[in-house]
Design a protein around this motif. Structure first.
Motif, PDB file in Angstrom:
ATOM      1  N   ARG A 296      44.736  26.232  -3.927  1.00 10.08           N
ATOM      2  CA  ARG A 296      44.655  27.885  -3.775  1.00 10.08           C
ATOM      3  C   ARG A 296      43.780  28.135  -4.575  1.00 10.08           C
ATOM      4  NH1 ARG A 296      50.327  30.382  -6.718  1.00 10.08           N
ATOM      5  NH2 ARG A 296      49.199  31.115  -7.711  1.00 10.08           N
ATOM      6  N   ALA A 297      42.794  27.813  -5.531  1.00  8.81           N
ATOM      7  CA  ALA A 297      41.584  27.811  -5.817  1.00  8.81           C
ATOM      8  C   ALA A 297      40.598  27.196  -4.906  1.00  8.81           C
ATOM      9  CB  ALA A 297      41.448  26.935  -7.766  1.00  8.81           C
ATOM     10  N   SER A 298      40.794  26.469  -4.580  1.00 10.97           N
ATOM     11  CA  SER A 298      40.330  26.001  -2.960  1.00 10.97           C
ATOM     12  C   SER A 298      39.866  26.820  -2.546  1.00 10.97           C
ATOM     13  CB  SER A 298      40.086  24.916  -3.088  1.00 10.97           C
ATOM     14  OG  SER A 298      38.999  24.033  -2.188  1.00 10.97           O
ATOM     15  N   THR A 299      40.901  27.624  -1.920  1.00 10.18           N
ATOM     16  CA  THR A 299      41.610  28.058  -0.977  1.00 10.18           C
ATOM     17  C   THR A 299      42.592  29.049  -0.656  1.00 10.18           C
ATOM     18  OG1 THR A 299      41.255  26.059   0.890  1.00 10.18           O
ATOM     19  CG2 THR A 299      41.854  28.320   1.111  1.00 10.18           C
ATOM     20  N   PRO A 300      41.763  30.043  -1.847  1.00 13.66           N
ATOM     21  CA  PRO A 300      42.751  31.299  -2.199  1.00 13.66           C
ATOM     22  C   PRO A 300      44.196  32.212  -0.648  1.00 13.66           C
ATOM     23  CG  PRO A 300      40.465  32.214  -2.940  1.00 13.66           C
ATOM     24  CD  PRO A 300      40.097  31.006  -1.801  1.00 13.66           C
ATOM     25  N   ARG A 301      45.178  32.239  -0.897  1.00 14.70           N
ATOM     26  CA  ARG A 301      45.195  32.939  -0.040  1.00 14.70           C
ATOM     27  C   ARG A 301      44.699  34.150   0.753  1.00 14.70           C
ATOM     28  NH1 ARG A 301      50.418  33.572  -4.091  1.00 14.70           N
ATOM     29  NH2 ARG A 301      48.804  34.253  -5.091  1.00 14.70           N
ATOM     30  N   SER A 302      44.500  34.491   0.359  1.00 15.00           N
ATOM     31  CA  SER A 302      43.964  35.369   1.109  1.00 15.00           C
ATOM     32  C   SER A 302      42.493  35.136   1.968  1.00 15.00           C
ATOM     33  CB  SER A 302      43.024  36.639   0.365  1.00 15.00           C
ATOM     34  OG  SER A 302      41.869  36.258  -0.523  1.00 15.00           O
ATOM     35  N   ALA A 303      42.222  34.211   2.061  1.00 15.52           N
ATOM     36  CA  ALA A 303      40.989  33.675   2.807  1.00 15.52           C
ATOM     37  C   ALA A 303      42.153  32.815   4.164  1.00 15.52           C
ATOM     38  CB  ALA A 303      40.292  32.419   2.292  1.00 15.52           C
ATOM     39  N   LEU A 304      42.780  32.937   3.933  1.00 18.88           N
ATOM     40  CA  LEU A 304      44.207  32.649   5.789  1.00 18.88           C
ATOM     41  C   LEU A 304      43.831  34.064   6.365  1.00 18.88           C
ATOM     42  CD1 LEU A 304      47.151  30.708   3.931  1.00 18.88           C
ATOM     43  CD2 LEU A 304      44.405  29.644   4.600  1.00 18.88           C
ATOM     44  N   GLY A 305      43.589  35.110   5.851  1.00 15.13           N
ATOM     45  CA  GLY A 305      43.648  36.062   6.569  1.00 15.13           C
ATOM     46  C   GLY A 305      42.365  36.451   7.162  1.00 15.13           C
ATOM     47  N   ARG A 306      41.801  35.693   7.546  1.00 16.61           N
ATOM     48  CA  ARG A 306      40.543  35.351   8.013  1.00 16.61           C
ATOM     49  C   ARG A 306      40.551  35.187   8.979  1.00 16.61           C
ATOM     50  NH1 ARG A 306      36.215  32.402   5.108  1.00 16.61           N
ATOM     51  NH2 ARG A 306      36.400  33.079   2.754  1.00 16.61           N
TER      52      ARG A 306
ATOM     53  N   LEU B 211      50.092  35.834   0.147  1.00 14.77           N
ATOM     54  CA  LEU B 211      49.524  35.323   1.633  1.00 14.77           C
ATOM     55  C   LEU B 211      51.142  36.147   2.949  1.00 14.77           C
ATOM     56  CD1 LEU B 211      50.230  32.781   2.874  1.00 14.77           C
ATOM     57  CD2 LEU B 211      52.512  31.756   2.577  1.00 14.77           C
ATOM     58  N   SER B 212      51.890  36.544   2.225  1.00 13.50           N
ATOM     59  CA  SER B 212      51.963  38.050   3.613  1.00 13.50           C
ATOM     60  C   SER B 212      51.475  39.131   3.846  1.00 13.50           C
ATOM     61  CB  SER B 212      53.601  39.038   3.268  1.00 13.50           C
ATOM     62  OG  SER B 212      53.267  39.788   4.198  1.00 13.50           O
ATOM     63  N   SER B 213      50.526  39.580   3.160  1.00  8.75           N
ATOM     64  CA  SER B 213      49.424  40.066   3.240  1.00  8.75           C
ATOM     65  C   SER B 213      47.821  39.033   4.215  1.00  8.75           C
ATOM     66  CB  SER B 213      48.545  40.729   0.960  1.00  8.75           C
ATOM     67  OG  SER B 213      49.182  41.798   1.495  1.00  8.75           O
ATOM     68  N   ALA B 214      47.894  38.634   4.529  1.00  8.80           N
ATOM     69  CA  ALA B 214      47.262  37.411   4.736  1.00  8.80           C
ATOM     70  C   ALA B 214      47.480  37.162   6.046  1.00  8.80           C
ATOM     71  CB  ALA B 214      46.784  35.903   4.468  1.00  8.80           C
ATOM     72  N   MET B 215      48.837  37.196   6.088  1.00  7.09           N
ATOM     73  CA  MET B 215      49.515  36.710   7.854  1.00  7.09           C
ATOM     74  C   MET B 215      49.380  37.905   8.304  1.00  7.09           C
ATOM     75  SD  MET B 215      49.913  33.030   7.834  1.00  7.09           S
ATOM     76  CE  MET B 215      48.241  33.223   7.028  1.00  7.09           C
ATOM     77  N   GLN B 216      49.614  39.231   7.550  1.00  9.02           N
ATOM     78  CA  GLN B 216      49.578  39.915   8.988  1.00  9.02           C
ATOM     79  C   GLN B 216      48.215  40.582   8.822  1.00  9.02           C
ATOM     80  OE1 GLN B 216      51.361  43.713   6.100  1.00  9.02           O
ATOM     81  NE2 GLN B 216      52.405  41.640   5.074  1.00  9.02           N
ATOM     82  N   ALA B 217      47.459  40.507   8.212  1.00  6.76           N
ATOM     83  CA  ALA B 217      46.272  40.651   8.697  1.00  6.76           C
ATOM     84  C   ALA B 217      45.311  39.552   9.764  1.00  6.76           C
ATOM     85  CB  ALA B 217      44.567  40.556   7.937  1.00  6.76           C
ATOM     86  N   PHE B 218      45.212  37.687   9.665  1.00  3.41           N
ATOM     87  CA  PHE B 218      45.852  37.150  10.726  1.00  3.41           C
ATOM     88  C   PHE B 218      46.409  37.117  11.943  1.00  3.41           C
ATOM     89  CE2 PHE B 218      46.530  32.900  13.060  1.00  3.41           C
ATOM     90  CZ  PHE B 218      45.174  32.775  13.455  1.00  3.41           C
ATOM     91  N   ALA B 219      47.844  38.164  12.106  1.00  2.00           N
ATOM     92  CA  ALA B 219      48.424  37.944  13.378  1.00  2.00           C
ATOM     93  C   ALA B 219      47.718  39.074  14.340  1.00  2.00           C
ATOM     94  CB  ALA B 219      49.708  38.012  12.502  1.00  2.00           C
TER      95      ALA B 219
END
Length: 456
Positions: free
Chosen positions: A19-29, A416-424
């Motif tokens: 998580r430190a290497s790849t924050p959950r927010s990064a999954l929303g890119r 994680l939900s915020s990131a997935m919403q942005a990604f989706a």
């Protein structure tokens, strides 16, 4: 996927480092890498029956969700160029919402679970979650739900996934392995919704015996024959007659290979059946062009069994994640299915080789199987189904991987939900652009497109 046993503390520490290497927010890119979607789709036809290319494209052009179902390779290309969690488990590889459904366990309990593993491979858990989240956004959009509702249903999905992971992390490892998500659980989630009740009733009626009564005929010499039922089942066509002839010629060797892939007790059961007939079966959107056949067996002259032989090709995830540990793609699919599902078909196995022209995996064709039609979903239906899918995916990932490590990265679900919403939503827009590119290519004759209403 090789795994080193670790205690919960080590697993959580490892996931926090991830998580430190790849924050959950990064999954929303959103994916930004430029690529030619049509060229990638064209490349994905290598090894498929060439005459069926136009039908595959025709079906993908039905709407953006149909396109998405047929474009798993496009998403694998995009995910490989984005940050990922680094927390691995066995992946479905194509975890869109239509690849979940009902089927019977060997004990005849009706289960809700993932039901497609053609692309299964070990990899970052978030690749499955992102494909599933985007599928909900795309399907909701196709059926008239605005972006606020799309975000809300993705939020329901991810929070259900996180909540169930937390529960599985607290459970005994064997209890996680034995856990079943049943039709009764679905009804508890939905409050005995009438639509779900009808789907469950429909699944319970779909037995091999009933299917045989509808789909077979007895010939004068006493043999059983599969009835032609275009566009889904047939014996002869210009596009597939060559492939069916090749399959029939190799059938004794295929059956020998398949039998060897089964456990001793299943081989003993299979030996009670006698082959009667073989026909072509048209697969789903993403598999159009892959070879698929059904075989009818009968025991004691009166008890039918339908087996489906479906071509097993390389997973679309192998380019970014590396070759599978299994040399045979049928075995890869079977191992992934057994690892992720709560319970699997007793006839699940594999057959064939490059020497025989193709690799296949084998399963029962119809065994109390049913799926949910999202076309008729209202807002509440989408949320209930998203919760069920999140539940099922969490169970599969926890069974196949380490729930402590998964939970350590996922957390309570909000970030994680915020990131997935942005990604989706971003991926929904990319999918729309790819869909329009294929429409343009079809309209200008760059690629063939035929809806293939006659199934041939």
């Amino acid at each position: 996927m090789s795994r080193t046993p670790t205690d919960g503390g080590v697993a959580v520490a490892r996931s926090k480092a991830a998580r430190a290497s790849t924050p959950r927010s990064a999954l929303g890119r959103a994916p930004k890498a430029k690529r030619d979607a049509v060229a990638l789709l064209e490349a994905s036809h290598r090894g498929r029956v060439p005459e069926l290319k136009a039908i595959r494209y025709g079906r993908m052009l039905a709407d953006p969700f149909a396109f998405y179902r047929g474009g798993a390779g496009l998403m694998a290309y995009d995910l490989a160029r984005l940050p990922h969690s680094g927390v691995h488990t066995q992946l479905c590889g194509d975890a869109h919402l239509n690849n979940f459904g009902l089927f019977a366990s060997p004990e005849r309990t009706l289960l809700f679970d993932i039901n497609d593993f053609d692309e299964s491979l070990p990899g970052p858990f978030d690749w499955d979650l992102r494909r599933l989240a985007a599928s909900f956004a795309i399907a909701a959009d196709v059926h008239g739900h605005d972006e606020a509702r799309q975000r809300a249903v993705v939020d329901t999905l991810v929070r259900a996934y996180a909540d169930r992971l937390a529960r599985f992390a607290r459970m005994d490892v064997l209890d996680v392995w034995y856990y079943r998500l049943t039709s009764e659980t679905l009804l508890e989630l939905s409050g005995d919704d009438e639509h779900e009740l009808e789907v469950i009733r429909k699944a319970r009626r779909k037995t091999s015996a009933l299917f045989a009564a509808e789909a077979t005929e007895r010939l004068p010499d006493g043999r059983w024959n599969i009835k032609d039922a275009p566009p889904f089942v047939y014996h002869d066509s210009a596009a597939t007659n060559r492939e069916l002839g090749r399959f029939r010629a190799q059938l004794p060797r295929f059956l020998e290979d398949y039998r060897a892939s089964l456990a001793f007790d299943r081989r003993t059961l299979l030996d009670r059946y006698v082959l009667q007939d073989v026909a072509v079966k048209v697969p789903g959107v993403g598999s159009v062009g892959r070879r698929c056949f059904i075989a009818l067996f009968v025991a004691s002259g009166q008890h039918p069994l339908f087996l489906q032989f479906k071509e097993a090709a390389d997973s679309v995830l192998e380019v970014p994640l590396g070759r599978s540990r299994e040399a045979h793609d049928g075995e890869r699919i079977v191992n992934g299915q057994r690892l992720m599902q709560a319970a699997s078909d007793i006839f699940l196995g594999w057959a064939g080789s490059d020497a025989l022209g193709a690799e296949f995996y084998v399963r029962q064709l119809r065994d109390m199987k049913a799926s949910f039609d999202v076309a008729g979903f209202k807002g509440r239906d989408f949320h209930e189904y998203a919760e069920a899918c999140g539940y099922a995916l969490a169970r599969a990932h926890a069974k196949a991987g380490c729930p402590d490590e998964l939970l350590g990265y996922v957390g309570k679900g909000g970030a994680l939900s915020s990131a997935m919403q942005a990604f989706a939503l971003a991926y929904r827009r990319r999918n729309e652009a790819d869909f329009e590119a294929l429409k343009k290519a079809a309209s200008t004759g760059q690629v063939p497109a035929d809806a293939g209403d006659d199934g041939r």
